[in-house]
Each structure stands twice: as C-alpha cells, then as structure tokens.
Design a protein around this motif. Structure first.
Motif, short mmCIF file in Angstrom:
data_model
loop_
_atom_site.label_atom_id
_atom_site.label_comp_id
_atom_site.label_asym_id
_atom_site.label_seq_id
_atom_site.Cartn_x
_atom_site.Cartn_y
_atom_site.Cartn_z
N LYS A 63 0.80 -1.23 0.00
CA LYS A 63 0.00 0.00 0.00
C LYS A 63 0.83 1.28 0.00
N GLY A 64 2.10 1.16 -0.34
CA GLY A 64 2.95 2.31 -0.59
C GLY A 64 3.11 3.31 0.53
N ALA A 65 3.03 4.60 0.18
CA ALA A 65 3.34 5.70 1.10
C ALA A 65 2.43 5.71 2.32
N ARG A 66 1.18 5.39 2.16
CA ARG A 66 0.24 5.38 3.30
C ARG A 66 0.69 4.34 4.32
N GLN A 67 1.03 3.14 3.84
CA GLN A 67 1.46 2.08 4.71
C GLN A 67 2.79 2.44 5.38
N ARG A 68 3.70 3.00 4.62
CA ARG A 68 5.00 3.37 5.17
C ARG A 68 4.84 4.41 6.28
N ALA A 69 4.00 5.39 6.09
CA ALA A 69 3.80 6.41 7.11
C ALA A 69 3.29 5.80 8.41
N LEU A 70 2.36 4.88 8.31
CA LEU A 70 1.83 4.22 9.51
C LEU A 70 2.91 3.40 10.21
N LEU A 71 3.71 2.68 9.43
CA LEU A 71 4.78 1.87 10.02
C LEU A 71 5.87 2.74 10.64
N GLU A 72 6.26 3.80 9.96
CA GLU A 72 7.27 4.70 10.50
C GLU A 72 6.81 5.34 11.81
N ALA A 73 5.52 5.66 11.89
CA ALA A 73 4.97 6.24 13.12
C ALA A 73 5.08 5.27 14.29
N GLU A 74 5.14 3.98 14.00
CA GLU A 74 5.27 2.95 15.04
C GLU A 74 6.73 2.59 15.30
N GLY A 75 7.66 3.20 14.55
CA GLY A 75 9.07 2.93 14.76
C GLY A 75 9.62 1.74 14.00
N VAL A 76 8.91 1.27 13.00
CA VAL A 76 9.39 0.14 12.19
C VAL A 76 10.57 0.62 11.34
N PRO A 77 11.72 -0.09 11.41
CA PRO A 77 12.90 0.34 10.65
C PRO A 77 12.80 -0.02 9.16
N PHE A 78 13.35 0.85 8.34
CA PHE A 78 13.38 0.63 6.89
C PHE A 78 14.83 0.62 6.42
N ARG A 79 15.05 -0.09 5.32
CA ARG A 79 16.31 -0.03 4.57
C ARG A 79 15.91 0.39 3.17
#
Length: 92
Positions: A63-79
C-alpha cells in the motif's frame, strides 16, 4: 478441513496479534497461502485492524506511502524502500 470463514477468522486474529513496531509477511500470517491473507485483508473493513503491519516477504509494501507512514509512526525500521525484515519481523 476448515471452512473459509474459520480460515479468515484465524488470519484476522494473527493480524490483530501483530504488535506495534513489528511486521509479519503475508506468508507468516497464512503459511503456504500468502494470497489468501491478501484476499482476507482486502475484504475486511474493520478500521481498527492493523493491516499496515502485514508486508511482502521481501519487506516491500503493498500500500505504498500510506502504509510506510503508519509503520514509521510505530518505529518500524526501513532499509531504503523496504522494511528491514531482520529487525522488524515478528518471530514466531
């Protein structure tokens, strides 16, 4: 054999059991049937379901940017563009 309603309920229970700050892959939620997980999630209209915590096995987002924003708000790390599955994947 389980009914489709029982399988869907089991999938939704595993999604709800994924804690904040962690992710599971579609295959983690429904081993051997990751597409079933996607189908169940797409048919669910529960606004409290943490659907965003379910990602592709390679860490990419359905789900792209919407999903990423929600995950980042929870502190999920990205590479880069993908969730860092080594750190964020919920161990079973």
């Amino acid at each position: 054999m389980r009914s489709s309603a029982e399988r869907a309920a089991r999938i939704l229970a595993r999604v709800r059991a994924t804690p904040e700050g962690f992710v599971r892959s579609y295959g983690d939620v429904s081993p051997g049937a990751p597409r079933l997980t996607g189908a169940v999630l797409s048919a669910c209209d529960d606004p409290d379901l943490p659907w965003h915590r379910i990602v592709r096995a390679d860490g990419s987002l359905a789900k792209g940017a919407r999903q990423r924003a929600l995950l980042e708000a929870e502190g999920v790390p990205f590479r880069g563009e993908r969730v860092d599955m080594r750190q964020a994947r919920l161990p079973d």
